[in-house]
Design an enzyme around this catalytic site. Sequence first.
Site, PDB file in Angstrom:
ATOM      1  N   GLY A 112       0.807  -1.225   0.000  1.00  0.00           N
ATOM      2  CA  GLY A 112       0.000   0.000   0.000  1.00  0.00           C
ATOM      3  C   GLY A 112       0.835   1.267   0.000  1.00  0.00           C
ATOM      4  O   GLY A 112       0.410   2.300   0.534  1.00  0.00           O
ATOM      5  N   CYS A 125       1.744   0.691  -9.565  1.00  0.00           N
ATOM      6  CA  CYS A 125       1.370  -0.117  -8.396  1.00  0.00           C
ATOM      7  C   CYS A 125      -0.047  -0.642  -8.629  1.00  0.00           C
ATOM      8  O   CYS A 125      -0.958   0.140  -8.864  1.00  0.00           O
ATOM      9  CB  CYS A 125       1.431   0.708  -7.113  1.00  0.00           C
ATOM     10  SG  CYS A 125       0.865  -0.238  -5.687  1.00  0.00           S
ATOM     11  N   THR A 152       4.556  -5.411 -10.675  1.00  0.00           N
ATOM     12  CA  THR A 152       3.966  -6.711 -10.347  1.00  0.00           C
ATOM     13  C   THR A 152       2.645  -6.961 -11.084  1.00  0.00           C
ATOM     14  O   THR A 152       2.009  -6.032 -11.588  1.00  0.00           O
ATOM     15  CB  THR A 152       3.701  -6.794  -8.831  1.00  0.00           C
ATOM     16  OG1 THR A 152       2.906  -5.667  -8.460  1.00  0.00           O
ATOM     17  CG2 THR A 152       4.990  -6.795  -8.048  1.00  0.00           C
ATOM     18  N   GLY A 172      11.639  -8.348 -13.095  1.00  0.00           N
ATOM     19  CA  GLY A 172      10.593  -9.355 -12.914  1.00  0.00           C
ATOM     20  C   GLY A 172      11.171 -10.755 -12.874  1.00  0.00           C
ATOM     21  O   GLY A 172      11.486 -11.329 -13.916  1.00  0.00           O
ATOM     22  N   GLY A 178      14.449  -7.381  -7.299  1.00  0.00           N
ATOM     23  CA  GLY A 178      13.642  -7.077  -6.113  1.00  0.00           C
ATOM     24  C   GLY A 178      13.418  -8.334  -5.302  1.00  0.00           C
ATOM     25  O   GLY A 178      14.098  -8.592  -4.307  1.00  0.00           O
TER      26      GLY A 178
HETATM   27  C1  SIN Z   1       3.273  -1.413  -2.582  1.00  0.00           C
HETATM   28  O1  SIN Z   1       3.773  -0.540  -1.852  1.00  0.00           O
HETATM   29  O2  SIN Z   1       2.174  -1.904  -2.312  1.00  0.00           O
HETATM   30  C2  SIN Z   1       4.014  -1.884  -3.796  1.00  0.00           C
HETATM   31  C3  SIN Z   1       4.426  -0.782  -4.680  1.00  0.00           C
HETATM   32  C4  SIN Z   1       4.302  -1.105  -6.130  1.00  0.00           C
HETATM   33  O3  SIN Z   1       3.835  -2.176  -6.509  1.00  0.00           O
HETATM   34  O4  SIN Z   1       4.649  -0.255  -6.948  1.00  0.00           O
END
Ligand code: SIN
Length: 311
Positions: free
Chosen positions: A80, A136, A199, A249, A271
């Site tokens: 988030g 995101c 993602t 990825g 990551g």
């Molecule tokens: C997140 O903070 O939920 C992930 C950030 C992202 O996917 O860019």
Amino acid sequence: MPISDCDKMVDIATTLPGLKLKNPTILAAGILGETGASLENVAKAGAGAVVTKSIGIEPREGHGNPTFVETEHGIINAMGLPNPGIDNYKDEVESIIGTNIPVIGSIFGADAQEFEILAVEMEKFGVSALELNLSCPHAKGYGAILGHDKEKVLEITKVVKGAVKVPVYVKLSPNVSNIAEIACAVEDAEGDGIVAINTISAMAIDIDMALPILSNAIGGLSGPGIKPIGLRCIYEIKAETELPVIGVGGILSGNDAIEYIMAGASAVQIGSGVYYKGIGIFSKVCQQIQEFMDAHSYKTIKEMVGIAQKG
Ligand code: SIN
């Protein structure tokens, strides 16, 4: 093999607009980016550059727990976008500027005006480049809601480009029907490069509770399972634009990185690989890239960029 032996092998330096990297591995946003000290540890572990945590205007707590679940082929997270806010992040960024590798500032906002404010501040902190998080998949009002709309991508990139001198990279979402079309909007706005992919929108269910595991229900899948999708996205972007691309990825090995480079990436971000393999992944991937290049008589990274493209 110790890094010093590795250094004697083929040169794996790579360049992107505004960035000269001693090797093509970059820490992805959101992993170990909370403090200057943790970013510095990644630099010491051998990364060619680091990306900060995604930073917004105001401090944000993010989603409640659970925010993270490991599945068979990857990790689903819905953090988030927790972050301390741009003003409180100044000291963290400034503490690692001037160390031996470039720092890329990741920012997210609700609209072009917020991105402009954040970009100007990050540039003042001394970052070498910016990464606009337009992807995101699960933070309401941010990320994908903007990045899935090519007009918004064009507008935000243009506004940021007009406000700063450092190069501007845009991190794209794979959760669209045509990622190359979105990359073309970045190119039309004179963005300097693409980072792909963020993602993939995903979910896991606790069958005893009969409920989604994550508090936000939906999160983003990263890790080994998404590598084939990332490769396809890079390939499609490079077929339609001239923009340099940073691939991300599911990279866990040198061979994974080479696949991304051959699909068209000039550098790669790691990551989830840090979660699976630890911080030593950066020097390991570099060593494996060098061994592959040696064995196949490649002299430079540039020679391999995009060679898997047809025609
Ligand atoms: C997140 O903070 O939920 C992930 C950030 C992202 O996917 O860019």
